[in-house]
Design a protein around this motif. Structure first.
Motif, PDB file in Angstrom:
ATOM      1  N   HIS A  75      -8.178  -0.130   5.212  1.00 29.00           N
ATOM      2  CA  HIS A  75      -7.234   0.132   3.864  1.00 29.00           C
ATOM      3  C   HIS A  75      -7.850   0.802   2.905  1.00 29.00           C
ATOM      4  O   HIS A  75      -9.206   0.799   2.389  1.00 29.00           O
ATOM      5  CB  HIS A  75      -7.323  -1.397   3.849  1.00 29.00           C
ATOM      6  CG  HIS A  75      -8.288  -1.813   3.178  1.00 29.00           C
ATOM      7  ND1 HIS A  75      -8.471  -2.059   1.736  1.00 29.00           N
ATOM      8  CD2 HIS A  75      -9.562  -2.847   3.292  1.00 29.00           C
ATOM      9  CE1 HIS A  75      -8.977  -2.705   1.634  1.00 29.00           C
ATOM     10  NE2 HIS A  75      -9.736  -3.026   2.454  1.00 29.00           N
ATOM     11  N   ASP A  76      -6.740   1.096   2.022  1.00 27.76           N
ATOM     12  CA  ASP A  76      -7.339   1.487   0.106  1.00 27.76           C
ATOM     13  C   ASP A  76      -8.408   2.881  -0.014  1.00 27.76           C
ATOM     14  O   ASP A  76      -8.406   3.642  -0.436  1.00 27.76           O
ATOM     15  CB  ASP A  76      -7.589   1.214  -0.548  1.00 27.76           C
ATOM     16  CG  ASP A  76      -7.472   0.053  -1.180  1.00 27.76           C
ATOM     17  OD1 ASP A  76      -6.486   0.439  -1.627  1.00 27.76           O
ATOM     18  OD2 ASP A  76      -7.456  -0.982  -1.871  1.00 27.76           O
ATOM     19  N   SER A  77      -7.752   3.320   1.767  1.00 28.02           N
ATOM     20  CA  SER A  77      -8.478   5.402   1.967  1.00 28.02           C
ATOM     21  C   SER A  77      -7.628   5.926   2.559  1.00 28.02           C
ATOM     22  O   SER A  77      -7.318   6.855   3.432  1.00 28.02           O
ATOM     23  CB  SER A  77      -9.398   5.180   2.982  1.00 28.02           C
ATOM     24  OG  SER A  77      -9.717   6.729   3.711  1.00 28.02           O
ATOM     25  N   PRO A  78      -6.721   7.084   1.191  1.00 28.15           N
ATOM     26  CA  PRO A  78      -5.675   7.730   1.422  1.00 28.15           C
ATOM     27  C   PRO A  78      -6.357   9.099   2.610  1.00 28.15           C
ATOM     28  O   PRO A  78      -5.344   9.691   3.204  1.00 28.15           O
ATOM     29  CB  PRO A  78      -6.060   8.585   0.465  1.00 28.15           C
ATOM     30  CG  PRO A  78      -5.998   7.770  -0.794  1.00 28.15           C
ATOM     31  CD  PRO A  78      -7.491   6.910  -0.518  1.00 28.15           C
ATOM     32  N   VAL A 136      -1.413   4.127  -1.294  1.00 21.23           N
ATOM     33  CA  VAL A 136      -1.871   4.226  -0.763  1.00 21.23           C
ATOM     34  C   VAL A 136      -1.608   5.909  -0.004  1.00 21.23           C
ATOM     35  O   VAL A 136      -1.796   6.954   0.559  1.00 21.23           O
ATOM     36  CB  VAL A 136      -2.267   3.953  -0.136  1.00 21.23           C
ATOM     37  CG1 VAL A 136      -4.392   4.529   0.883  1.00 21.23           C
ATOM     38  CG2 VAL A 136      -3.510   3.240  -0.870  1.00 21.23           C
ATOM     39  N   ARG A 139      -2.611  -3.438   2.422  1.00 21.21           N
ATOM     40  CA  ARG A 139      -3.445  -4.099   1.922  1.00 21.21           C
ATOM     41  C   ARG A 139      -4.070  -5.438   2.862  1.00 21.21           C
ATOM     42  O   ARG A 139      -4.915  -6.021   2.668  1.00 21.21           O
ATOM     43  CB  ARG A 139      -4.238  -3.841  -0.002  1.00 21.21           C
ATOM     44  CG  ARG A 139      -4.323  -2.690  -0.419  1.00 21.21           C
ATOM     45  CD  ARG A 139      -4.197  -2.436  -1.604  1.00 21.21           C
ATOM     46  NE  ARG A 139      -4.302  -1.704  -2.242  1.00 21.21           N
ATOM     47  CZ  ARG A 139      -3.323  -0.910  -2.700  1.00 21.21           C
ATOM     48  NH1 ARG A 139      -2.016  -0.725  -2.974  1.00 21.21           N
ATOM     49  NH2 ARG A 139      -3.624   1.231  -3.988  1.00 21.21           N
ATOM     50  N   SER A 144      -2.811   0.312   8.665  1.00 24.08           N
ATOM     51  CA  SER A 144      -4.714  -1.109   8.116  1.00 24.08           C
ATOM     52  C   SER A 144      -5.155  -1.633   9.223  1.00 24.08           C
ATOM     53  O   SER A 144      -4.080  -3.102   9.367  1.00 24.08           O
ATOM     54  CB  SER A 144      -4.283  -0.436   6.519  1.00 24.08           C
ATOM     55  OG  SER A 144      -4.047  -0.346   6.065  1.00 24.08           O
ATOM     56  N   GLY A 204       0.998  -0.946  -0.254  1.00 27.65           N
ATOM     57  CA  GLY A 204       0.101   0.306  -0.324  1.00 27.65           C
ATOM     58  C   GLY A 204       0.841   1.003   0.132  1.00 27.65           C
ATOM     59  O   GLY A 204      -0.036   2.354   0.829  1.00 27.65           O
ATOM     60  N   GLU A 229      -0.236   9.186  -1.417  1.00 27.29           N
ATOM     61  CA  GLU A 229      -1.943   9.768  -2.285  1.00 27.29           C
ATOM     62  C   GLU A 229      -2.359  10.268  -0.909  1.00 27.29           C
ATOM     63  O   GLU A 229      -2.538  11.429  -0.864  1.00 27.29           O
ATOM     64  CB  GLU A 229      -2.558   9.202  -2.847  1.00 27.29           C
ATOM     65  CG  GLU A 229      -2.801   8.103  -3.887  1.00 27.29           C
ATOM     66  CD  GLU A 229      -2.823   9.353  -4.932  1.00 27.29           C
ATOM     67  OE1 GLU A 229      -3.059   9.926  -4.870  1.00 27.29           O
ATOM     68  OE2 GLU A 229      -1.470   8.388  -6.168  1.00 27.29           O
TER      69      GLU A 229
END
Length: 359
Positions: free
Chosen positions: A306-309, A198, A265, A286, A195, A201
Protein backbone atom coordinates in the motif's frame (compact mmCIF):
# COMPACT_ATOMS: atom_id res chain seq x y z
CA UNK A 1 -38.14 -13.48 13.78
CA UNK A 2 -38.15 -9.70 13.37
CA UNK A 3 -34.66 -8.31 12.75
CA UNK A 4 -33.92 -4.58 12.76
CA UNK A 5 -30.99 -3.54 10.55
CA UNK A 6 -29.35 -0.19 11.27
CA UNK A 7 -27.41 1.17 8.28
CA UNK A 8 -24.95 4.04 8.31
CA UNK A 9 -26.75 6.02 5.56
CA UNK A 10 -28.63 5.71 2.30
CA UNK A 11 -25.61 5.30 0.01
CA UNK A 12 -24.74 2.07 -1.76
CA UNK A 13 -21.54 0.75 -0.19
CA UNK A 14 -20.18 -2.71 0.52
CA UNK A 15 -21.53 -2.88 4.07
CA UNK A 16 -24.97 -1.80 2.92
CA UNK A 17 -25.03 -4.45 0.21
CA UNK A 18 -24.05 -7.12 2.75
CA UNK A 19 -26.88 -5.94 5.01
CA UNK A 20 -29.32 -6.18 2.10
CA UNK A 21 -28.27 -9.76 1.44
CA UNK A 22 -28.83 -10.61 5.10
CA UNK A 23 -32.26 -8.97 5.00
CA UNK A 24 -33.15 -11.27 2.12
CA UNK A 25 -31.91 -14.19 4.17
CA UNK A 26 -34.16 -13.26 7.09
CA UNK A 27 -37.12 -12.89 4.73
CA UNK A 28 -36.41 -16.20 2.96
CA UNK A 29 -36.29 -17.92 6.36
CA UNK A 30 -39.80 -16.65 7.16
CA UNK A 31 -38.80 -13.65 9.25
CA UNK A 32 -39.32 -9.92 8.82
CA UNK A 33 -36.39 -7.59 8.12
CA UNK A 34 -36.79 -3.92 9.06
CA UNK A 35 -34.29 -1.38 7.70
CA UNK A 36 -33.51 1.83 9.60
CA UNK A 37 -31.46 4.54 7.87
CA UNK A 38 -30.68 8.09 9.01
CA UNK A 39 -30.97 9.39 5.44
CA UNK A 40 -32.64 8.52 2.18
CA UNK A 41 -30.70 7.71 -0.97
CA UNK A 42 -30.10 5.01 -3.57
CA UNK A 43 -29.72 2.26 -0.95
CA UNK A 44 -33.06 3.12 0.60
CA UNK A 45 -34.65 3.05 -2.85
CA UNK A 46 -33.06 -0.33 -3.60
CA UNK A 47 -34.43 -1.82 -0.37
CA UNK A 48 -37.92 -0.48 -0.99
CA UNK A 49 -37.90 -1.86 -4.53
CA UNK A 50 -37.12 -5.25 -2.98
CA UNK A 51 -40.15 -4.97 -0.71
CA UNK A 52 -38.18 -4.38 2.49
CA UNK A 53 -39.69 -1.93 4.97
CA UNK A 54 -37.52 1.17 5.31
CA UNK A 55 -37.82 3.81 8.04
CA UNK A 56 -35.91 7.02 8.62
CA UNK A 57 -34.17 7.05 11.99
CA UNK A 58 -32.73 10.34 13.29
CA UNK A 59 -29.57 8.86 14.81
CA UNK A 60 -27.36 11.81 13.95
CA UNK A 61 -23.61 11.78 14.32
CA UNK A 62 -23.82 13.22 17.81
CA UNK A 63 -24.26 11.69 21.23
CA UNK A 64 -27.95 12.27 21.88
CA UNK A 65 -29.26 9.90 24.56
CA UNK A 66 -32.81 10.95 23.70
CA UNK A 67 -32.25 9.53 20.21
CA UNK A 68 -31.16 6.20 21.71
CA UNK A 69 -34.27 6.14 23.90
CA UNK A 70 -36.47 6.95 20.90
CA UNK A 71 -34.86 4.12 18.94
CA UNK A 72 -35.51 1.77 21.88
CA UNK A 73 -39.20 2.67 21.79
CA UNK A 74 -39.25 2.08 18.03
CA UNK A 75 -37.68 -1.35 18.46
CA UNK A 76 -40.19 -2.35 21.12
CA UNK A 77 -43.16 -1.16 19.04
CA UNK A 78 -41.88 -3.21 16.09
CA UNK A 79 -41.47 -6.24 18.40
CA UNK A 80 -37.94 -6.79 17.19
CA UNK A 81 -36.12 -9.92 18.29
CA UNK A 82 -32.62 -8.85 17.21
CA UNK A 83 -30.84 -5.65 16.17
CA UNK A 84 -28.03 -5.88 13.60
CA UNK A 85 -25.91 -2.76 13.06
CA UNK A 86 -23.92 -1.86 9.94
CA UNK A 87 -22.63 1.55 10.93
CA UNK A 88 -19.74 3.31 12.74
CA UNK A 89 -18.82 4.58 16.20
CA UNK A 90 -21.67 6.94 17.04
CA UNK A 91 -24.33 4.81 15.40
CA UNK A 92 -23.01 1.64 17.02
CA UNK A 93 -22.78 3.19 20.45
CA UNK A 94 -26.25 4.74 20.36
CA UNK A 95 -27.68 1.48 18.99
CA UNK A 96 -26.05 -0.43 21.86
CA UNK A 97 -27.74 1.87 24.34
CA UNK A 98 -31.06 1.59 22.52
CA UNK A 99 -30.91 -2.20 22.48
CA UNK A 100 -30.00 -2.19 26.17
CA UNK A 101 -32.94 0.11 27.02
CA UNK A 102 -35.29 -2.11 25.00
CA UNK A 103 -33.73 -5.34 26.31
CA UNK A 104 -33.25 -6.68 22.80
CA UNK A 105 -30.02 -8.49 21.83
CA UNK A 106 -27.73 -6.61 19.45
CA UNK A 107 -25.36 -8.11 16.87
CA UNK A 108 -22.77 -5.59 15.71
CA UNK A 109 -21.36 -6.10 12.22
CA UNK A 110 -17.79 -4.80 11.94
CA UNK A 111 -16.85 -4.12 8.32
CA UNK A 112 -13.73 -2.00 8.86
CA UNK A 113 -11.24 -1.08 11.56
CA UNK A 114 -12.65 2.11 13.00
CA UNK A 115 -10.45 5.01 14.04
CA UNK A 116 -11.19 7.67 16.62
CA UNK A 117 -11.64 11.27 15.60
CA UNK A 118 -8.54 13.35 14.90
CA UNK A 119 -9.95 15.97 17.27
CA UNK A 120 -8.75 15.10 20.82
CA UNK A 121 -11.93 16.15 22.72
CA UNK A 122 -14.13 14.05 20.44
CA UNK A 123 -11.70 11.13 20.51
CA UNK A 124 -11.70 11.24 24.32
CA UNK A 125 -15.51 11.09 24.33
CA UNK A 126 -15.55 8.24 21.81
CA UNK A 127 -13.08 6.20 23.84
CA UNK A 128 -15.08 6.70 27.01
CA UNK A 129 -18.40 5.68 25.50
CA UNK A 130 -16.78 2.77 23.67
CA UNK A 131 -15.34 1.49 26.94
CA UNK A 132 -18.72 1.87 28.65
CA UNK A 133 -20.75 0.11 25.95
CA UNK A 134 -18.39 -2.47 24.38
CA UNK A 135 -19.84 -5.28 26.52
CA UNK A 136 -23.47 -4.63 25.53
CA UNK A 137 -23.60 -6.47 22.16
CA UNK A 138 -24.66 -10.09 22.45
CA UNK A 139 -22.40 -10.85 19.50
CA UNK A 140 -19.98 -9.25 17.06
CA UNK A 141 -19.50 -10.31 13.47
CA UNK A 142 -16.09 -9.38 12.07
CA UNK A 143 -15.59 -9.74 8.33
CA UNK A 144 -11.87 -10.51 8.72
CA UNK A 145 -9.33 -11.61 11.32
CA UNK A 146 -7.66 -8.16 11.63
CA UNK A 147 -11.05 -6.66 12.51
CA UNK A 148 -11.58 -9.39 15.11
CA UNK A 149 -8.21 -8.53 16.67
CA UNK A 150 -9.14 -4.84 16.70
CA UNK A 151 -12.41 -5.58 18.52
CA UNK A 152 -10.60 -7.60 21.17
CA UNK A 153 -8.07 -4.80 21.65
CA UNK A 154 -11.00 -2.39 22.10
CA UNK A 155 -12.38 -4.52 24.95
CA UNK A 156 -14.89 -6.83 23.28
CA UNK A 157 -15.15 -10.33 24.68
CA UNK A 158 -13.37 -12.78 22.39
CA UNK A 159 -16.01 -15.45 22.94
CA UNK A 160 -18.68 -13.14 21.52
CA UNK A 161 -16.84 -12.45 18.25
CA UNK A 162 -17.36 -14.58 15.15
CA UNK A 163 -15.46 -14.08 11.91
CA UNK A 164 -17.88 -14.41 9.00
CA UNK A 165 -16.47 -13.42 5.65
CA UNK A 166 -18.57 -11.43 3.23
CA UNK A 167 -20.06 -13.51 0.48
CA UNK A 168 -21.38 -12.96 -3.04
CA UNK A 169 -23.24 -14.88 -5.71
CA UNK A 170 -21.24 -16.05 -8.69
CA UNK A 171 -21.61 -14.04 -11.88
CA UNK A 172 -21.82 -15.78 -15.27
CA UNK A 173 -18.41 -17.18 -16.15
CA UNK A 174 -16.42 -15.39 -18.86
CA UNK A 175 -12.81 -14.51 -19.50
CA UNK A 176 -11.64 -10.86 -19.49
CA UNK A 177 -12.21 -9.19 -22.87
CA UNK A 178 -9.32 -9.23 -25.31
CA UNK A 179 -8.31 -5.72 -26.36
CA UNK A 180 -5.25 -3.56 -26.71
CA UNK A 181 -3.74 -2.20 -23.53
CA UNK A 182 -5.46 -2.59 -20.17
CA UNK A 183 -8.70 -1.11 -18.88
CA UNK A 184 -9.36 -1.42 -15.16
CA UNK A 185 -12.23 -0.43 -12.95
CA UNK A 186 -11.67 0.96 -9.45
CA UNK A 187 -14.99 0.68 -7.58
CA UNK A 188 -14.84 2.59 -4.28
CA UNK A 189 -16.01 5.83 -2.76
CA UNK A 190 -13.56 8.62 -3.46
CA UNK A 191 -11.62 8.98 -0.21
CA UNK A 192 -8.01 9.00 0.92
CA UNK A 193 -8.42 5.64 2.65
CA UNK A 194 -9.33 4.10 -0.71
CA UNK A 195 -6.05 5.25 -2.28
CA UNK A 196 -7.20 6.60 -5.63
CA UNK A 197 -4.42 9.19 -5.35
CA UNK A 198 -1.87 6.36 -5.26
CA UNK A 199 -3.50 4.80 -8.31
CA UNK A 200 -3.22 8.04 -10.30
CA UNK A 201 0.48 8.33 -9.44
CA UNK A 202 0.97 4.68 -10.46
CA UNK A 203 -0.87 5.21 -13.72
CA UNK A 204 1.64 7.88 -14.70
CA UNK A 205 4.35 5.19 -14.51
CA UNK A 206 2.59 2.84 -16.95
CA UNK A 207 2.23 2.81 -20.76
CA UNK A 208 -0.33 5.15 -22.30
CA UNK A 209 -2.75 2.34 -23.09
CA UNK A 210 -3.41 1.56 -19.41
CA UNK A 211 -6.69 3.20 -18.40
CA UNK A 212 -8.76 3.39 -15.21
CA UNK A 213 -12.46 4.01 -14.60
CA UNK A 214 -13.14 5.36 -11.10
CA UNK A 215 -16.61 4.28 -9.94
CA UNK A 216 -17.86 6.01 -6.79
CA UNK A 217 -18.78 9.34 -5.29
CA UNK A 218 -16.92 11.59 -2.89
CA UNK A 219 -19.23 11.36 0.12
CA UNK A 220 -17.35 13.91 2.22
CA UNK A 221 -17.86 17.22 0.44
CA UNK A 222 -16.06 16.68 -2.84
CA UNK A 223 -12.65 18.07 -1.85
CA UNK A 224 -10.83 14.79 -2.42
CA UNK A 225 -12.34 14.41 -5.89
CA UNK A 226 -11.19 17.91 -6.78
CA UNK A 227 -7.67 17.04 -5.65
CA UNK A 228 -7.72 13.89 -7.79
CA UNK A 229 -8.95 15.80 -10.83
CA UNK A 230 -6.20 18.40 -10.42
CA UNK A 231 -3.55 15.69 -10.18
CA UNK A 232 -4.92 13.94 -13.27
CA UNK A 233 -4.61 17.21 -15.21
CA UNK A 234 -1.12 17.90 -13.85
CA UNK A 235 0.09 14.47 -14.99
CA UNK A 236 -1.62 14.66 -18.38
CA UNK A 237 -3.86 11.66 -17.68
CA UNK A 238 -7.20 13.16 -18.62
CA UNK A 239 -7.73 10.69 -21.48
CA UNK A 240 -6.80 7.72 -19.28
CA UNK A 241 -8.86 8.36 -16.12
CA UNK A 242 -12.66 8.48 -16.07
CA UNK A 243 -14.67 9.73 -13.08
CA UNK A 244 -17.97 7.86 -13.38
CA UNK A 245 -19.47 8.69 -9.97
CA UNK A 246 -22.04 6.35 -8.47
CA UNK A 247 -23.29 3.73 -10.91
CA UNK A 248 -26.08 1.21 -10.53
CA UNK A 249 -24.55 -1.00 -13.25
CA UNK A 250 -21.33 -1.87 -11.44
CA UNK A 251 -21.61 -5.56 -12.35
CA UNK A 252 -21.62 -4.63 -16.04
CA UNK A 253 -18.67 -2.26 -15.62
CA UNK A 254 -16.66 -5.00 -13.90
CA UNK A 255 -17.48 -7.45 -16.67
CA UNK A 256 -16.51 -4.96 -19.41
CA UNK A 257 -13.11 -4.29 -17.78
CA UNK A 258 -10.02 -6.49 -17.93
CA UNK A 259 -9.53 -6.29 -14.19
CA UNK A 260 -10.28 -4.47 -10.95
CA UNK A 261 -7.84 -2.42 -8.89
CA UNK A 262 -8.17 -1.56 -5.19
CA UNK A 263 -5.26 0.61 -3.99
CA UNK A 264 -6.69 1.02 -0.47
CA UNK A 265 -4.75 2.11 2.57
CA UNK A 266 -7.12 0.17 4.85
CA UNK A 267 -9.91 -2.35 4.27
CA UNK A 268 -12.06 -4.93 5.98
CA UNK A 269 -13.01 -7.49 3.36
CA UNK A 270 -14.20 -5.40 0.40
CA UNK A 271 -17.26 -6.75 -1.33
CA UNK A 272 -16.17 -5.30 -4.68
CA UNK A 273 -13.09 -7.54 -4.66
CA UNK A 274 -15.32 -10.57 -4.17
CA UNK A 275 -17.69 -9.38 -6.91
CA UNK A 276 -14.83 -8.94 -9.36
CA UNK A 277 -13.39 -12.36 -8.57
CA UNK A 278 -16.86 -13.93 -8.83
CA UNK A 279 -17.04 -12.46 -12.34
CA UNK A 280 -13.68 -14.04 -13.29
CA UNK A 281 -11.87 -10.70 -13.36
CA UNK A 282 -8.36 -10.43 -11.89
CA UNK A 283 -7.95 -8.15 -8.88
CA UNK A 284 -4.91 -6.02 -8.08
CA UNK A 285 -5.14 -4.85 -4.47
CA UNK A 286 -3.12 -3.49 -1.57
CA UNK A 287 -2.08 -6.08 0.99
CA UNK A 288 -4.13 -4.53 3.81
CA UNK A 289 -6.93 -5.67 6.13
CA UNK A 290 -8.67 -8.85 5.03
CA UNK A 291 -7.38 -8.76 1.45
CA UNK A 292 -4.39 -11.09 2.06
CA UNK A 293 -6.88 -13.68 3.36
CA UNK A 294 -8.80 -13.39 0.09
CA UNK A 295 -6.02 -13.03 -2.47
CA UNK A 296 -3.13 -15.45 -2.82
CA UNK A 297 -0.59 -13.28 -4.62
CA UNK A 298 0.20 -14.54 -8.10
CA UNK A 299 -2.34 -17.37 -7.92
CA UNK A 300 -5.82 -15.80 -7.79
CA UNK A 301 -4.90 -12.11 -7.85
CA UNK A 302 -2.05 -9.68 -7.30
CA UNK A 303 -1.17 -8.00 -3.99
CA UNK A 304 0.94 -4.85 -3.77
CA UNK A 305 2.42 -2.73 -1.02
CA UNK A 306 0.00 0.00 0.00
CA UNK A 307 1.03 3.61 -0.64
CA UNK A 308 3.56 2.49 -3.25
CA UNK A 309 2.85 3.85 -6.75
CA UNK A 310 5.88 2.00 -8.12
CA UNK A 311 4.76 -1.37 -6.76
CA UNK A 312 1.24 -0.82 -8.05
CA UNK A 313 2.49 0.31 -11.47
CA UNK A 314 4.63 -2.84 -11.79
CA UNK A 315 1.57 -5.01 -11.10
CA UNK A 316 -0.52 -3.12 -13.67
CA UNK A 317 2.21 -3.46 -16.29
CA UNK A 318 2.47 -7.17 -15.54
CA UNK A 319 -1.27 -7.56 -16.04
CA UNK A 320 -1.18 -5.46 -19.22
CA UNK A 321 1.59 -7.53 -20.79
CA UNK A 322 0.14 -10.96 -20.04
CA UNK A 323 -3.42 -11.75 -21.24
CA UNK A 324 -2.93 -15.39 -20.22
CA UNK A 325 -2.18 -14.29 -16.65
CA UNK A 326 -5.40 -12.25 -16.62
CA UNK A 327 -7.38 -15.34 -17.60
CA UNK A 328 -5.61 -17.58 -15.10
CA UNK A 329 -6.04 -15.20 -12.18
CA UNK A 330 -9.67 -14.57 -13.10
CA UNK A 331 -10.57 -18.26 -13.23
CA UNK A 332 -8.73 -19.05 -10.00
CA UNK A 333 -10.36 -16.12 -8.24
CA UNK A 334 -13.83 -17.26 -9.26
CA UNK A 335 -13.15 -20.79 -8.01
CA UNK A 336 -11.86 -19.44 -4.70
CA UNK A 337 -14.96 -17.31 -4.15
CA UNK A 338 -17.24 -20.22 -5.04
CA UNK A 339 -15.60 -22.40 -2.40
CA UNK A 340 -14.98 -19.99 0.45
CA UNK A 341 -16.98 -16.77 0.00
CA UNK A 342 -20.49 -17.64 -1.14
CA UNK A 343 -23.48 -15.49 -0.25
CA UNK A 344 -25.33 -18.56 1.00
CA UNK A 345 -22.57 -19.40 3.48
CA UNK A 346 -22.60 -15.83 4.80
CA UNK A 347 -26.38 -15.85 5.19
CA UNK A 348 -26.57 -19.21 6.95
CA UNK A 349 -23.77 -18.44 9.39
CA UNK A 350 -25.18 -15.00 10.24
CA UNK A 351 -28.77 -16.16 10.64
CA UNK A 352 -27.57 -18.89 12.99
CA UNK A 353 -26.11 -16.15 15.23
CA UNK A 354 -29.39 -14.19 15.08
CA UNK A 355 -31.27 -17.31 16.20
CA UNK A 356 -28.76 -17.99 18.95
CA UNK A 357 -28.85 -14.53 20.52
CA UNK A 358 -32.65 -14.31 20.15
CA UNK A 359 -32.98 -17.44 22.27
Amino acid sequence: MNVAFLLIDGNVTGGQVVAHELMRGVRDAGGTPLAYLPTGGPMAARLEEDGIAVARLPLRRSYRIDQARAFARTLKRAQCDVVNTHTLYVGNQLARLAASFARIPLVQHAHIVEHYSARPPIAYLQRGIEHATIRIPAAFIAVSDPIRDHLIAAGARADRIRVIHNGVALAPDSDPPEQEGLTLVCPARLAAVKGQDVLIEALALTPNDVRVRLVGDDLEGGVFRQELERRVDDLGLATRVEFLGHRSDLADLIKEAQGTVLPSRDEGLPLVALEAMAASRPVVASAVGGLPALIDDGKNGLLVQHDSPRDLADALIRLRNDPALRRTLGRAGRAHVATHFSAEQMRQQTLAIFEQVAR
